[in-house]
Write a protein that holds these residues in place. Structure first.
Motif, PDB file in Angstrom:
ATOM      1  N   ILE A 130       4.573   0.980   1.269  1.00 49.82           N
ATOM      2  CA  ILE A 130       4.603   0.114   2.447  1.00 49.82           C
ATOM      3  C   ILE A 130       4.414  -1.322   1.970  1.00 49.82           C
ATOM      4  CG2 ILE A 130       3.580  -0.378   4.698  1.00 49.82           C
ATOM      5  CD1 ILE A 130       2.362   2.482   4.578  1.00 49.82           C
ATOM      6  N   PRO A 131       5.490  -2.104   1.850  1.00 50.97           N
ATOM      7  CA  PRO A 131       5.365  -3.487   1.379  1.00 50.97           C
ATOM      8  C   PRO A 131       4.498  -4.324   2.310  1.00 50.97           C
ATOM      9  CG  PRO A 131       7.653  -2.755   1.307  1.00 50.97           C
ATOM     10  CD  PRO A 131       6.890  -1.726   2.088  1.00 50.97           C
ATOM     11  N   GLU A 132       3.761  -5.265   1.742  1.00 53.29           N
ATOM     12  CA  GLU A 132       2.910  -6.126   2.555  1.00 53.29           C
ATOM     13  C   GLU A 132       3.764  -6.934   3.532  1.00 53.29           C
ATOM     14  OE1 GLU A 132       0.887  -8.723  -0.134  1.00 53.29           O
ATOM     15  OE2 GLU A 132       2.722  -9.671  -0.864  1.00 53.29           O
ATOM     16  N   GLY A 133       3.182  -7.256   4.664  1.00 61.49           N
ATOM     17  CA  GLY A 133       3.879  -8.069   5.654  1.00 61.49           C
ATOM     18  C   GLY A 133       4.553  -7.284   6.757  1.00 61.49           C
ATOM     19  N   GLY A 134       4.821  -6.002   6.526  1.00 61.79           N
ATOM     20  CA  GLY A 134       5.416  -5.168   7.564  1.00 61.79           C
ATOM     21  C   GLY A 134       6.846  -5.518   7.926  1.00 61.79           C
TER      22      GLY A 134
ATOM     23  N   ILE B  18      11.198   1.198   3.858  1.00 65.21           N
ATOM     24  CA  ILE B  18      11.841   2.040   2.844  1.00 65.21           C
ATOM     25  C   ILE B  18      11.940   3.449   3.413  1.00 65.21           C
ATOM     26  CG2 ILE B  18      11.705   2.916   0.486  1.00 65.21           C
ATOM     27  CD1 ILE B  18       9.868   0.476  -0.104  1.00 65.21           C
ATOM     28  N   ASP B  19      13.153   3.981   3.484  1.00 65.70           N
ATOM     29  CA  ASP B  19      13.329   5.280   4.131  1.00 65.70           C
ATOM     30  C   ASP B  19      14.488   6.022   3.476  1.00 65.70           C
ATOM     31  OD1 ASP B  19      12.833   7.339   5.910  1.00 65.70           O
ATOM     32  OD2 ASP B  19      12.807   6.040   7.664  1.00 65.70           O
ATOM     33  N   TYR B  20      14.801   7.193   3.992  1.00 66.10           N
ATOM     34  CA  TYR B  20      15.870   8.016   3.438  1.00 66.10           C
ATOM     35  C   TYR B  20      16.641   8.664   4.575  1.00 66.10           C
ATOM     36  CZ  TYR B  20      12.359  11.615   4.353  1.00 66.10           C
ATOM     37  OH  TYR B  20      11.417  12.416   4.954  1.00 66.10           O
ATOM     38  N   GLY B  21      17.845   9.168   4.284  1.00 68.30           N
ATOM     39  CA  GLY B  21      18.640   9.791   5.328  1.00 68.30           C
ATOM     40  C   GLY B  21      19.858  10.493   4.764  1.00 68.30           C
TER      41      GLY B  21
ATOM     42  N   THR C 209       0.848  -1.193   0.000  1.00 68.24           N
ATOM     43  CA  THR C 209       0.000   0.000   0.000  1.00 68.24           C
ATOM     44  C   THR C 209       0.884   1.244   0.000  1.00 68.24           C
ATOM     45  OG1 THR C 209      -0.081   0.020   2.431  1.00 68.24           O
ATOM     46  CG2 THR C 209      -1.848  -1.159   1.272  1.00 68.24           C
ATOM     47  N   PHE C 210       0.246   2.387  -0.160  1.00 66.71           N
ATOM     48  CA  PHE C 210       0.955   3.660  -0.098  1.00 66.71           C
ATOM     49  C   PHE C 210       0.366   4.505   1.027  1.00 66.71           C
ATOM     50  CE2 PHE C 210       1.868   2.178  -4.311  1.00 66.71           C
ATOM     51  CZ  PHE C 210       3.167   2.604  -4.545  1.00 66.71           C
ATOM     52  N   SER C 211       1.205   5.307   1.639  1.00 61.40           N
ATOM     53  CA  SER C 211       0.730   6.184   2.704  1.00 61.40           C
ATOM     54  C   SER C 211      -0.321   7.137   2.148  1.00 61.40           C
ATOM     55  CB  SER C 211       1.896   6.971   3.302  1.00 61.40           C
ATOM     56  OG  SER C 211       2.505   7.778   2.309  1.00 61.40           O
TER      57      SER C 211
ATOM     58  N   SER D  47      -2.156  -1.200  15.851  1.00 58.86           N
ATOM     59  CA  SER D  47      -2.574  -2.397  16.578  1.00 58.86           C
ATOM     60  C   SER D  47      -2.460  -3.661  15.738  1.00 58.86           C
ATOM     61  CB  SER D  47      -4.020  -2.235  17.068  1.00 58.86           C
ATOM     62  OG  SER D  47      -4.898  -2.036  15.974  1.00 58.86           O
ATOM     63  N   ASP D  48      -2.434  -3.512  14.395  1.00 59.25           N
ATOM     64  CA  ASP D  48      -2.319  -4.692  13.530  1.00 59.25           C
ATOM     65  C   ASP D  48      -0.872  -5.038  13.204  1.00 59.25           C
ATOM     66  OD1 ASP D  48      -1.632  -2.643  11.842  1.00 59.25           O
ATOM     67  OD2 ASP D  48      -3.173  -3.057  10.330  1.00 59.25           O
ATOM     68  N   GLY D  49       0.089  -4.329  13.827  1.00 63.98           N
ATOM     69  CA  GLY D  49       1.498  -4.636  13.622  1.00 63.98           C
ATOM     70  C   GLY D  49       2.167  -3.853  12.515  1.00 63.98           C
ATOM     71  N   THR D  50       1.407  -3.108  11.726  1.00 63.20           N
ATOM     72  CA  THR D  50       1.995  -2.280  10.678  1.00 63.20           C
ATOM     73  C   THR D  50       2.424  -0.937  11.275  1.00 63.20           C
ATOM     74  OG1 THR D  50      -0.152  -1.353  10.046  1.00 63.20           O
ATOM     75  CG2 THR D  50       0.564  -3.364   8.917  1.00 63.20           C
ATOM     76  N   TYR D  51       3.138  -0.153  10.481  1.00 60.79           N
ATOM     77  CA  TYR D  51       3.630   1.138  10.955  1.00 60.79           C
ATOM     78  C   TYR D  51       3.085   2.271  10.096  1.00 60.79           C
ATOM     79  CZ  TYR D  51       7.047  -1.276  13.891  1.00 60.79           C
ATOM     80  OH  TYR D  51       7.641  -2.062  14.843  1.00 60.79           O
ATOM     81  N   LYS D  52       2.875   3.395  10.738  1.00 56.90           N
ATOM     82  CA  LYS D  52       2.501   4.609  10.021  1.00 56.90           C
ATOM     83  C   LYS D  52       3.334   5.768  10.549  1.00 56.90           C
ATOM     84  CE  LYS D  52      -2.279   3.826   8.555  1.00 56.90           C
ATOM     85  NZ  LYS D  52      -3.651   4.386   8.571  1.00 56.90           N
ATOM     86  N   ARG D  53       3.620   6.706   9.661  1.00 54.70           N
ATOM     87  CA  ARG D  53       4.303   7.912  10.102  1.00 54.70           C
ATOM     88  C   ARG D  53       3.299   8.830  10.789  1.00 54.70           C
ATOM     89  NH1 ARG D  53       8.250   9.077   4.870  1.00 54.70           N
ATOM     90  NH2 ARG D  53       9.388   7.123   5.032  1.00 54.70           N
ATOM     91  N   LEU D  54       3.804   9.635  11.696  1.00 54.78           N
ATOM     92  CA  LEU D  54       2.922  10.533  12.444  1.00 54.78           C
ATOM     93  C   LEU D  54       2.060  11.380  11.511  1.00 54.78           C
ATOM     94  CD1 LEU D  54       5.114  11.838  15.423  1.00 54.78           C
ATOM     95  CD2 LEU D  54       2.989  10.539  15.573  1.00 54.78           C
TER      96      LEU D  54
END
Length: 305
Positions: A189-193, A197-200, A178-180, A286-293
């Protein structure tokens, strides 16, 4: 196929065979016999499917097919022949290469080629049934694909954005992730968590440690009690965390000031507690996936203690 190419293939087969166990040699002989008889080996496909949900396509198919990246490069016509050759050489070599450096003048396709290669590596990783098991990592470990530049803004605005634009145009990646929600700063956001993918722009953005992007007054659970981040700055502490399976575990983390943020996002939860951090800080749902603030809405369910 010329004699040189045939000899190279034969040398590779001999090398693989000589380093194999007796059981592996029997499988290899069976595969070669099937290919010799019919041009196809069910045994080979079955071995692949032990580890893979689907057998990855070749780099050429990945580039040309509209199922993958074909919609972004006119079905491969927009990729320079030189870079096509280099991509084949890279991915046909198995595990021979551990680092790939692209150099040359500007506007010759280095960034686009790197993005294509990275997308293909992500695709092959996502084809695995259990990437963590395949590579001998812990179940709670994550794979990270990081885009770096001299500043975070450049890292985000150049390769990171083009990479996500590329994936967004791909039916395969849309079907497997999915996409944010943010239209302006969306990311894949690849399935499975299990893949991030990030940057720095700084080593601390990629070190094998937890890097918190929360304000100093944030209270966190440690093995010694609850502390504010500012009181732990500059030291290693055992931080209590949730695993992807919902279990609480301890993990060593270096608490340090990572940046001076010009803006933060402040969330007030139903119980009155507050989370404040940079827009790109990830929070577990709560489902184990992550989201940005910046992507969390009032209907989202955060995992809390």
């Amino acid at each position: 196929m010329d004699d040189v190419a045939c000899n190279d293939i034969l040398d590779r087969i001999r090398g693989i065979y000589s380093s194999s166990t007796p059981e592996e040699k029997s499988y290899l002989r069976k595969i070669l016999e099937e290919i010799s008889d019919t041009g196809h080996s069910p045994t080979y496909e079955q071995i692949w499917l032990e580890d893979f949900k689907e057998i990855p396509v070749t780099i050429d198919t990945f580039i040309e097919s509209e199922t993958y990246l074909g919609k972004t490069n006119r079905c491969g016509k927009a990729v320079y022949p030189f870079w096509r050759k280099e991509l084949r050489r890279m991915f046909d070599a198995g595990n021979k290469y551990h680092e790939w450096v692209l150099t040359g003048a500007t506007r010759i396709g280095k960034s686009s080629t790197a993005i294509t290669g990275t997308a293909y590596m992500l695709y092959r990783l996502m084809c695995l049934r259990d990437p963590q098991k395949f590579f001998g990592k812990k179940d709670i470990s994550k794979f990270s694909i990081l885009f770096f530049n001299i500043t975070k803004d450049l890292a985000k605005g150049v390769a990171f954005r083009e990479f996500n634009d590329t994936l967004k145009a791909s039916p395969w990646f849309n079907a497997h992730g999915t996409f944010s929600r943010s239209d302006r700063d969306f990311y894949y956001i690849p399935e499975g968590g299990k893949i991030v993918i990030d940057y720095g722009s700084d080593a601390s953005h990629a070190l094998g440690q937890q890097v918190f992007c929360l304000v100093g007054t944030t209270e966190i659970y440690t093995s010694d009690g609850i502390y504010q981040l500012k009181d732990l700055e500059g030291s290693m502490h055992s931080i209590l965390q949730y695993s992807d399976h919902g279990d609480i575990f301890e993990s060593k983390a270096l608490v340090k000031k990572t940046r001076y943020a010009s803006s933060t996002i402040r969330l007030t939860l139903e119980d009155g507690s507050i989370i404040e951090g940079t827009p790109d800080h990830r929070i577990m749902m709560s489902d184990g996936t992550y989201k940005r603030l910046q992507d969390i809405s009032e209907n989202d369910d955060l995992l809390t203690v």
